[in-house]
Design an enzyme around this catalytic site. Sequence first.
Site, PDB file in Angstrom:
ATOM      1  N   ASP A 168      44.582  39.479  43.707  1.00  0.00           N
ATOM      2  CA  ASP A 168      43.819  40.113  42.635  1.00  0.00           C
ATOM      3  C   ASP A 168      42.342  39.984  42.961  1.00  0.00           C
ATOM      4  O   ASP A 168      41.974  39.420  44.010  1.00  0.00           O
ATOM      5  CB  ASP A 168      44.145  39.487  41.277  1.00  0.00           C
ATOM      6  CG  ASP A 168      44.182  40.521  40.166  1.00  0.00           C
ATOM      7  OD1 ASP A 168      43.122  41.141  39.919  1.00  0.00           O
ATOM      8  OD2 ASP A 168      45.241  40.731  39.567  1.00  0.00           O
ATOM      9  N   HIS A 239      41.918  46.021  41.481  1.00  0.00           N
ATOM     10  CA  HIS A 239      42.162  44.573  41.588  1.00  0.00           C
ATOM     11  C   HIS A 239      42.109  44.113  43.047  1.00  0.00           C
ATOM     12  O   HIS A 239      42.945  43.313  43.495  1.00  0.00           O
ATOM     13  CB  HIS A 239      43.503  44.204  40.955  1.00  0.00           C
ATOM     14  CG  HIS A 239      43.530  44.323  39.456  1.00  0.00           C
ATOM     15  ND1 HIS A 239      42.815  43.479  38.636  1.00  0.00           N
ATOM     16  CD2 HIS A 239      44.163  45.194  38.638  1.00  0.00           C
ATOM     17  CE1 HIS A 239      43.012  43.819  37.362  1.00  0.00           C
ATOM     18  NE2 HIS A 239      43.822  44.874  37.339  1.00  0.00           N
ATOM     19  N   GLU A 305      45.435  49.393  36.348  1.00  0.00           N
ATOM     20  CA  GLU A 305      44.054  49.186  35.920  1.00  0.00           C
ATOM     21  C   GLU A 305      43.041  49.485  37.027  1.00  0.00           C
ATOM     22  O   GLU A 305      42.175  48.667  37.336  1.00  0.00           O
ATOM     23  CB  GLU A 305      43.872  47.756  35.401  1.00  0.00           C
ATOM     24  CG  GLU A 305      44.687  47.461  34.152  1.00  0.00           C
ATOM     25  CD  GLU A 305      44.500  46.055  33.626  1.00  0.00           C
ATOM     26  OE1 GLU A 305      44.608  45.872  32.400  1.00  0.00           O
ATOM     27  OE2 GLU A 305      44.250  45.134  34.442  1.00  0.00           O
TER      28      GLU A 305
END
Length: 543
Positions: A168, A239, A305
């Site tokens: 991440d 990420h 995301e």
Amino acid sequence: MLIPRPTELSIGEGVFELTRVTRITAPAELAGAASWLQNSLRPATGFPIETGPDGAIQLEWDPQLSPEGYTLDVELTGIRIAGGGPAGVFYGCQALLQLLPPQIYRKGRVLGEQWVVPVVSIRDAPRFGWRGVMLDVARHFMPKHDVMRFIDLMAMHRLNTLHLHLTDDQGWRVEIKRYPRLTEVGSWRRESQLGGASYSRGDSRPHGGFYTQDDLREIVSYATDRAINVVPEIDMPGHTQSAIAAYPELGLAREDSEPLGVWTRWGIDDNVINLEDSTVEFFTNVLDEVMEIFPSPFIGVGGDECPKNGWRLDERTQQRKAELGLASEDELQAWFIGRLDDHLSRKGRRLYGWDEILEGGLTGSVSAGATVASWRGMTGAITAARAGHDVVSCPDNQVYLDYRQSERSDEPIPVGTVLTIADVYRFDPVPPELTPDEARHVLGGQGNIWTEHMDSPRTVDYFAFPRLCALAEALWLDGERDYDDFLFRLDTHLQRLDAIGVEYRRSSGPRPWQERPGVIGRPVTPQQRTAYFSPLTSRIEGA
């Protein structure tokens, strides 16, 4: 008595007593299950529990059972455990352990205990084939020993899939030999955000760690012996700041000369990778090494995301979009995910991604084997299943185990909405909107444990248990649920967790050392949640 509750259970009269001369009999093919059972029974009892012919505990195959199905028959003179496959036999052994006094879970000899098992007959098999937990080891690194302890706790509850979130913005946790800077640079950050608010300060404490490839092979082997498949996840194209910090050429063009570091904040980072062919090659090379470590049919690529504004503002990315004949940034992401899917499919693996991979047109960009983890409610599950793709349901408002457990002011760093044990127990992975044919695409479900605010295994214990016990039963039990009965059985089950040393959340609330006074969280009202998810949901529904 047992958690998860068996499909069929009938109790007879009397008990079978485990003694110093009790032996286990098993065919050579079940030597692993026999060894696990020996090692589980020996410490607390102090008995040798040897293997040999004519043992009082017999492990057997039963071809009439499903691979994860088992039968357990306890009589006054002996015990018979049969399974349709190695997993079924292993689950029968786990059930036997739960029938013994809770002290059986202690790792040292327990004196003065009578090791008796009630006469009982059990017939059992799970409803779903994917009964999982996503464990985030990227935000806060979990040492190998503690990962294997968590695997033991999963196996105790007959959970069979560990989705390991390895990378991440805040850390890269898997050794990639072709790209050593991913761990040399990307595996640690200079500090961590302390709290859930945008204005929360940093803690001024470096954090890091990573698993060598040998570490991960050991974890995979350990999990396999406990009937658990480990699904790795390398999150991209968003990420990815830890990767960009290590290899800046992966990022978008920047006017300032100062390179990005590993991100120290929580939330969604605006920095994403570029979409050059060299970047695609970089990540397919990473996936090649990941596939050498993990035999899992499913390989996670994230896809969640991913902010698109950087791509919109980047001149080269806009040129790239035109070269590829794409109309939007959502299609750009779909193109990238499609290239990963092509690569995985050629290697005989299946792409596994969060429901954002639906945006930009899932059906046209990836193979039929691509599988969706539906986290933004159940919309992704419905859309993907109707398009013929398999689904793992993990909606945040039902099974995000990092969410706060009550409205109490002393809950540690409370984020999200309240998710109680009862809320998790009610979870059903199959959306009622699906037809029976569409519902067959729902492989099962998983709970997600994001660790931004869990900086130690003790804290993971607090957030995971006993809600994970409720989730295990929700994913296993094929039949009507009875929450009051579950709570009755949970009282005894918590004694097992006490014996193991699990620092679960008590019904009375957090203990003083489980609180985090002065560190604020990120409460989300229903109105805020709707405002956040509505535009994302509309993009899925238009996919």
